[in-house]
Design a protein around this motif. Structure first.
Motif, PDB file in Angstrom:
ATOM      1  N   PRO A   1       0.825  -1.207   0.000  1.00  0.00           N
ATOM      2  CA  PRO A   1       0.000   0.000   0.000  1.00  0.00           C
ATOM      3  C   PRO A   1       0.862   1.261   0.000  1.00  0.00           C
ATOM      4  N   GLY A   2       0.439   2.252  -0.759  1.00  0.00           N
ATOM      5  CA  GLY A   2       1.144   3.520  -0.777  1.00  0.00           C
ATOM      6  C   GLY A   2       0.457   4.552   0.094  1.00  0.00           C
ATOM      7  N   CYS A   3      -0.875   4.606   0.013  1.00  0.00           N
ATOM      8  CA  CYS A   3      -1.630   5.602   0.763  1.00  0.00           C
ATOM      9  C   CYS A   3      -3.080   5.165   0.854  1.00  0.00           C
ATOM     10  N   CYS A   4      -3.704   5.432   1.975  1.00  0.00           N
ATOM     11  CA  CYS A   4      -5.136   5.172   2.162  1.00  0.00           C
ATOM     12  C   CYS A   4      -5.816   6.492   2.482  1.00  0.00           C
ATOM     13  N   ARG A   5      -6.981   6.715   1.885  1.00  0.00           N
ATOM     14  CA  ARG A   5      -7.686   7.970   2.128  1.00  0.00           C
ATOM     15  C   ARG A   5      -9.189   7.734   2.043  1.00  0.00           C
ATOM     16  N   PRO A   6      -9.954   8.164   3.064  1.00  0.00           N
ATOM     17  CA  PRO A   6     -11.407   8.036   2.974  1.00  0.00           C
ATOM     18  C   PRO A   6     -11.986   9.124   2.079  1.00  0.00           C
TER      19      PRO A   6
ATOM     20  N   LEU B   1     -13.124   4.001   0.785  1.00  0.00           N
ATOM     21  CA  LEU B   1     -11.709   4.049   1.108  1.00  0.00           C
ATOM     22  C   LEU B   1     -10.918   3.859  -0.170  1.00  0.00           C
ATOM     23  N   PHE B   2     -10.107   4.847  -0.515  1.00  0.00           N
ATOM     24  CA  PHE B   2      -9.257   4.786  -1.696  1.00  0.00           C
ATOM     25  C   PHE B   2      -7.858   4.375  -1.248  1.00  0.00           C
ATOM     26  N   ILE B   3      -7.312   3.360  -1.881  1.00  0.00           N
ATOM     27  CA  ILE B   3      -5.988   2.848  -1.534  1.00  0.00           C
ATOM     28  C   ILE B   3      -5.134   2.845  -2.793  1.00  0.00           C
ATOM     29  N   THR B   4      -3.973   3.462  -2.708  1.00  0.00           N
ATOM     30  CA  THR B   4      -3.029   3.419  -3.823  1.00  0.00           C
ATOM     31  C   THR B   4      -1.932   2.427  -3.491  1.00  0.00           C
ATOM     32  N   SER B   5      -1.346   1.845  -4.520  1.00  0.00           N
ATOM     33  CA  SER B   5      -0.241   0.912  -4.305  1.00  0.00           C
ATOM     34  C   SER B   5       1.019   1.477  -4.946  1.00  0.00           C
ATOM     35  N   ALA B   6       2.140   1.197  -4.325  1.00  0.00           N
ATOM     36  CA  ALA B   6       3.418   1.755  -4.770  1.00  0.00           C
ATOM     37  C   ALA B   6       4.002   0.953  -5.926  1.00  0.00           C
TER      38      ALA B   6
ATOM     39  N   ILE C   1      -5.015   1.911  -8.178  1.00  0.00           N
ATOM     40  CA  ILE C   1      -5.874   2.553  -7.189  1.00  0.00           C
ATOM     41  C   ILE C   1      -7.054   1.603  -6.941  1.00  0.00           C
ATOM     42  N   PHE C   2      -7.319   1.339  -5.678  1.00  0.00           N
ATOM     43  CA  PHE C   2      -8.415   0.464  -5.293  1.00  0.00           C
ATOM     44  C   PHE C   2      -9.447   1.283  -4.521  1.00  0.00           C
ATOM     45  N   VAL C   3     -10.722   1.002  -4.739  1.00  0.00           N
ATOM     46  CA  VAL C   3     -11.805   1.673  -4.027  1.00  0.00           C
ATOM     47  C   VAL C   3     -12.583   0.603  -3.268  1.00  0.00           C
TER      48      VAL C   3
END
Length: 67
Positions: A2-7, A18-23, A41-43
Protein backbone atom coordinates in the motif's frame (compact mmCIF):
# COMPACT_ATOMS: atom_id res chain seq x y z
CA UNK A 1 2.49 -2.71 -0.99
CA UNK A 2 0.00 0.00 0.00
CA UNK A 3 1.14 3.52 -0.78
CA UNK A 4 -1.63 5.60 0.76
CA UNK A 5 -5.14 5.17 2.16
CA UNK A 6 -7.69 7.97 2.13
CA UNK A 7 -11.41 8.04 2.97
CA UNK A 8 -13.68 9.75 0.46
CA UNK A 9 -17.21 9.48 -0.88
CA UNK A 10 -18.57 9.38 -4.42
CA UNK A 11 -20.33 12.73 -4.03
CA UNK A 12 -17.73 14.61 -2.03
CA UNK A 13 -16.38 14.10 1.47
CA UNK A 14 -18.97 11.52 2.59
CA UNK A 15 -16.15 9.39 4.06
CA UNK A 16 -17.98 6.21 3.07
CA UNK A 17 -15.37 4.86 0.64
CA UNK A 18 -11.71 4.05 1.11
CA UNK A 19 -9.26 4.79 -1.70
CA UNK A 20 -5.99 2.85 -1.53
CA UNK A 21 -3.03 3.42 -3.82
CA UNK A 22 -0.24 0.91 -4.31
CA UNK A 23 3.42 1.75 -4.77
CA UNK A 24 5.41 0.99 -7.91
CA UNK A 25 8.33 3.42 -7.69
CA UNK A 26 11.68 1.71 -7.67
CA UNK A 27 10.47 -1.64 -9.01
CA UNK A 28 12.38 -3.29 -11.82
CA UNK A 29 10.53 -4.36 -14.97
CA UNK A 30 10.58 -7.95 -13.71
CA UNK A 31 9.13 -6.92 -10.33
CA UNK A 32 6.43 -4.88 -12.05
CA UNK A 33 5.52 -7.90 -14.19
CA UNK A 34 5.14 -9.99 -11.01
CA UNK A 35 3.24 -7.30 -9.10
CA UNK A 36 0.33 -6.74 -11.48
CA UNK A 37 -1.46 -4.36 -9.09
CA UNK A 38 1.59 -2.14 -8.43
CA UNK A 39 0.68 1.48 -9.13
CA UNK A 40 -3.07 0.77 -9.03
CA UNK A 41 -5.87 2.55 -7.19
CA UNK A 42 -8.42 0.46 -5.29
CA UNK A 43 -11.80 1.67 -4.03
CA UNK A 44 -13.39 -0.16 -1.11
CA UNK A 45 -16.86 0.24 0.37
CA UNK A 46 -16.28 -0.77 4.01
CA UNK A 47 -19.92 -0.29 5.04
CA UNK A 48 -19.07 2.32 7.69
CA UNK A 49 -18.49 6.07 7.63
CA UNK A 50 -15.15 7.53 8.67
CA UNK A 51 -14.47 10.52 10.85
CA UNK A 52 -13.68 13.92 9.34
CA UNK A 53 -10.03 14.99 9.60
CA UNK A 54 -9.01 16.87 12.73
CA UNK A 55 -8.16 20.54 12.31
CA UNK A 56 -4.70 21.72 13.26
CA UNK A 57 -3.63 25.23 14.14
CA UNK A 58 0.05 26.03 14.49
CA UNK A 59 -0.02 28.81 17.09
CA UNK A 60 3.75 29.33 16.84
CA UNK A 61 3.55 30.18 13.13
CA UNK A 62 0.55 32.48 13.47
CA UNK A 63 2.12 34.27 16.47
CA UNK A 64 5.35 34.88 14.52
CA UNK A 65 3.39 36.30 11.59
CA UNK A 66 1.63 38.82 13.86
CA UNK A 67 4.84 40.24 15.36
Amino acid sequence: MPGCCRPRGPRGPQLDQLFITSACVGLTERQQANEVHAGAIFVLDPGVTGRPPASFRDDASSAAAVE
